[in-house]
Write an enzyme that holds these catalytic residues in place. Structure first.
Site, PDB file in Angstrom:
ATOM      1  N   ASP A   1      55.652  25.286  64.497  1.00  0.00           N
ATOM      2  CA  ASP A   1      54.110  24.823  64.686  1.00  0.00           C
ATOM      3  C   ASP A   1      53.629  25.878  65.730  1.00  0.00           C
ATOM      4  OD1 ASP A   1      53.670  22.729  63.149  1.00  0.00           O
ATOM      5  OD2 ASP A   1      54.549  21.216  64.451  1.00  0.00           O
TER       6      ASP A   1
ATOM      7  N   LYS B   1      57.317  14.423  62.574  1.00  0.00           N
ATOM      8  CA  LYS B   1      57.908  15.679  62.914  1.00  0.00           C
ATOM      9  C   LYS B   1      58.914  15.033  64.281  1.00  0.00           C
ATOM     10  CE  LYS B   1      54.147  18.552  62.224  1.00  0.00           C
ATOM     11  NZ  LYS B   1      53.039  19.578  62.689  1.00  0.00           N
TER      12      LYS B   1
END
Length: 269
Positions: free
Chosen positions: A113, A76
């Protein structure tokens, strides 16, 4: 389910990359949504070892009918430097969890997220506004969740991490962005009524250490996971046995799935 999808030569692909990838739940979450829209698009898992990320990234970019991919651990934050452009939320958070191929062929990084996590909480009627939160972990998901919880009205955020400096840095980033002291670094010690978030990868295996002492969890708190596989982690099971409200990481996946499908269909359906 993937088995119900009619895959043709015209079918466009989105992937989900990670190392490992066997735990990925997003294909099962997004494929029914694409099918419901009549979009000729399917999602597949792609195992991308961390040391091969740059090479495989170049390969993904060279596949014209691959129109995007989700990103999970451990990519990420390292992927952010590989994107051609960044959505403002991804730039602010410093991590990417979804990449879309733009019309010009470039890869733009997005960050779902935090928004996906909040969508998941809201879908289950879990209170955020006016509530104090404890986030255990200071990685990319933690940053995104901290921002999203403050935007959703959380009263305060305490960040706990094995490396205290990293927790402090996350808290200061949030405070600087919102122009107020809403976040701080602290210990992984839940307090009465808190929303407690395990934003670490601890829990993927039953043999993992626990991210916090389960004896500190009490009724009135909510324990939320970002881990979706297993759907009920050992910590969630322990919390439920103590009468604590629990929230599986699957709900974050569901929240992100809607955002993913919206963004892909906007350009490619």
């Amino acid at each position: 389910m993937v088995s119900s999808v009619n895959i043709r030569g015209t079918t466009r692909l989105i992937g989900i990359i990670g190392d490992p990838i066997a735990q990925a739940k997003s294909p099962a979450a997004v494929n029914p949504l694409f099918a419901a829209r009549g979009a000729d698009i399917v999602s597949v898992p792609l195992h991308v070892p961390a040391k091969e990320l740059a090479i495989i990234w170049a390969g993904l970019k060279a596949i014209p009918n691959l129109v995007g991919f989700g990103i999970t651990l451990p990519h990420k934050q390292t992927a952010i430097d590989l994107c051609d452009s960044l959505d403002p939320v991804a730039a602010r958070v410093g991590a990417v969890n979804f990449v879309r191929r733009e019309r010009d062929g470039s890869f733009r990084g997005y960050q779902f997220d935090g928004k996906g996590f909040v969508r998941g909480l809201q879908s289950k009627g879990i209170a955020i506004k006016g509530r104090n939160a404890l986030i255990v972990g200071a990685g990319g998901a933690s940053v995104a969740i901290a921002f999203a919880l403050v935007e959703a009205g959380a009263n305060s955020i305490t960040v706990s991490n094995r490396t205290f400096d990293k927790a402090e840095a996350l808290a200061e980033t949030v405070n600087a962005d919102f122009g107020k002291r809403v976040a701080k670094a602290g210990n992984p010690e839940p307090e009465a009524g808190q929303l407690v978030v395990n934003a670490t990868s601890l829990g993927l295996q039953d043999t993992d250490a626990l991210p916090l002492d389960p004896d500190l969890l009490q009724p009135g708190m909510t324990l939320a996971e970002v881990i979706a596989q297993p759907e009920t982690t050992r910590l969630l099971a322990m919390a439920a046995a103590k009468g604590v409200e629990t929230h599986s990481g699957m709900h974050m996946i569901t929240g992100q799935a809607g955002l993913t499908v919206d963004h892909i269909c906007e350009l490619w359906a």
